[in-house]
Design a protein around this motif. Sequence first.
Motif, mmCIF file in Angstrom:
data_model
loop_
_atom_site.group_PDB
_atom_site.id
_atom_site.type_symbol
_atom_site.label_atom_id
_atom_site.label_comp_id
_atom_site.label_asym_id
_atom_site.label_seq_id
_atom_site.Cartn_x
_atom_site.Cartn_y
_atom_site.Cartn_z
ATOM 1 N N CYS A 55 -28.800 24.858 4.082
ATOM 2 C CA CYS A 55 -29.458 25.740 3.109
ATOM 3 C C CYS A 55 -29.075 27.189 3.420
ATOM 4 O O CYS A 55 -28.766 27.525 4.560
ATOM 5 C CB CYS A 55 -30.967 25.546 3.244
ATOM 6 S SG CYS A 55 -31.961 26.614 2.208
ATOM 7 N N THR B 216 -30.878 29.543 3.847
ATOM 8 C CA THR B 216 -31.799 30.077 4.859
ATOM 9 C C THR B 216 -31.129 30.169 6.227
ATOM 10 O O THR B 216 -31.384 31.099 6.982
ATOM 11 C CB THR B 216 -33.041 29.162 4.936
ATOM 12 O OG1 THR B 216 -33.638 29.128 3.650
ATOM 13 C CG2 THR B 216 -34.033 29.664 5.947
ATOM 14 N N HIS C 4 -33.749 22.070 7.647
ATOM 15 C CA HIS C 4 -35.038 21.639 7.090
ATOM 16 C C HIS C 4 -34.886 20.703 5.892
ATOM 17 O O HIS C 4 -35.863 20.392 5.233
ATOM 18 C CB HIS C 4 -35.897 22.867 6.735
ATOM 19 C CG HIS C 4 -35.210 23.813 5.799
ATOM 20 N ND1 HIS C 4 -34.338 24.779 6.237
ATOM 21 C CD2 HIS C 4 -35.244 23.927 4.462
ATOM 22 C CE1 HIS C 4 -33.873 25.451 5.200
ATOM 23 N NE2 HIS C 4 -34.406 24.951 4.106
ATOM 24 N N CYS D 278 -35.471 20.513 0.391
ATOM 25 C CA CYS D 278 -35.729 21.930 0.106
ATOM 26 C C CYS D 278 -35.277 22.281 -1.309
ATOM 27 O O CYS D 278 -36.048 22.823 -2.085
ATOM 28 C CB CYS D 278 -35.039 22.833 1.129
ATOM 29 S SG CYS D 278 -34.974 24.571 0.662
#
Length: 344
Positions: A44, A46, A66, A153
């Motif tokens: 991701c 992130t 995640h 996610c």
Amino acid sequence: MTSQHRMQAVRYHGPDQPFQLEQVARPEAAAGEVLVRILASGMCHTELHFGTGLLNLGVAPMTLGHEIVGRVEAVGAGVSEDRIGERVVLYYYLGCGDCQYCRAGDEQICPSLRAEYGFLSDGGYAEYIAVPARNAVALPAHVSDAEAASIGCGVTTAVHAAGLAELAGGEWAVVYGIGGVGLGLVQLARARGARVIAVSRTPAKLEKASALGAEFTVNASDGGVADRIREITGGTGADVVFECVGAAETMEQASAALGRRGRLVFIGYTEASFSIHPIQLVVFEQKVLGSVGATLQDLHEAVDLVGRGVIRTLVDRQLPLEEFQEGLDALEWGDPIGRIVLVP
Ligand SMILES: [Zn+2]
Ligand SMILES: [Zn+2]
């Protein structure tokens, strides 16, 4: 914890430090937990924010990741052995369970999180993870490991943002930025009866958005995004803009594209800040809001939507854990269409 049980994990060591593949202790399932052998872990944006220090939650070293899919290999005390062998996608928040937000199911804004896998607690760029049994949600057999990764996610974030935006049928929904969340939002908005306008600088992403339900596409490289959206909507502007980029220019265009009672929903972010004159919000009764993560219920809904084929997830490529750096570089520079998935 038995020291002979080791596993590989990609670890974060603080802002501006390189991520490193290391040997760490393999977790075990405590009471109420399941031990999950990880089969796929989505990458991701992130993770890039951790790398640059834009996102710094102060926990290091820590295993990243995640968007986690795996198979239950063992269960702790109090968990049914029937769950052993189940293929699952993980909910990455573990709220305190006691605060007013947790009581309402909004663990993603709990101020006293007990865990947040891949953010505050060891995540999925590893061979194993142990999580509470309720955080492991069963997957339909026909969704592959790699396809399921971005449910964790990408799709859940889309489900949550569409809910906060109170997106209704017949409304104009602009999806600004076509990454994992954006692709989910295009399909979800379409499924809810909204008219979807996809915005991106990448022609291949716009083609994909069209194929997945966007009625119109706007290439941001041509400039004048807000004007183009006004034109498409017959002058009224967008009812909802999902801002999945968060750059200075995209935020300005997103705000300018908003119609009366329009909702500007921030999902993506960069270092850039955003300003808006209140007169625009006042006279047009507009709202600016942010959306973070998802609830456990959003994850159950996301699994259902993908299972029924309402939302399709796309996989750009699969890489072994050791090649995580190639994946991060591709995420930052390669403009992938769909998720890059690590396979431990
Ligand atoms: Zn994410
Ligand atoms: Zn709480």
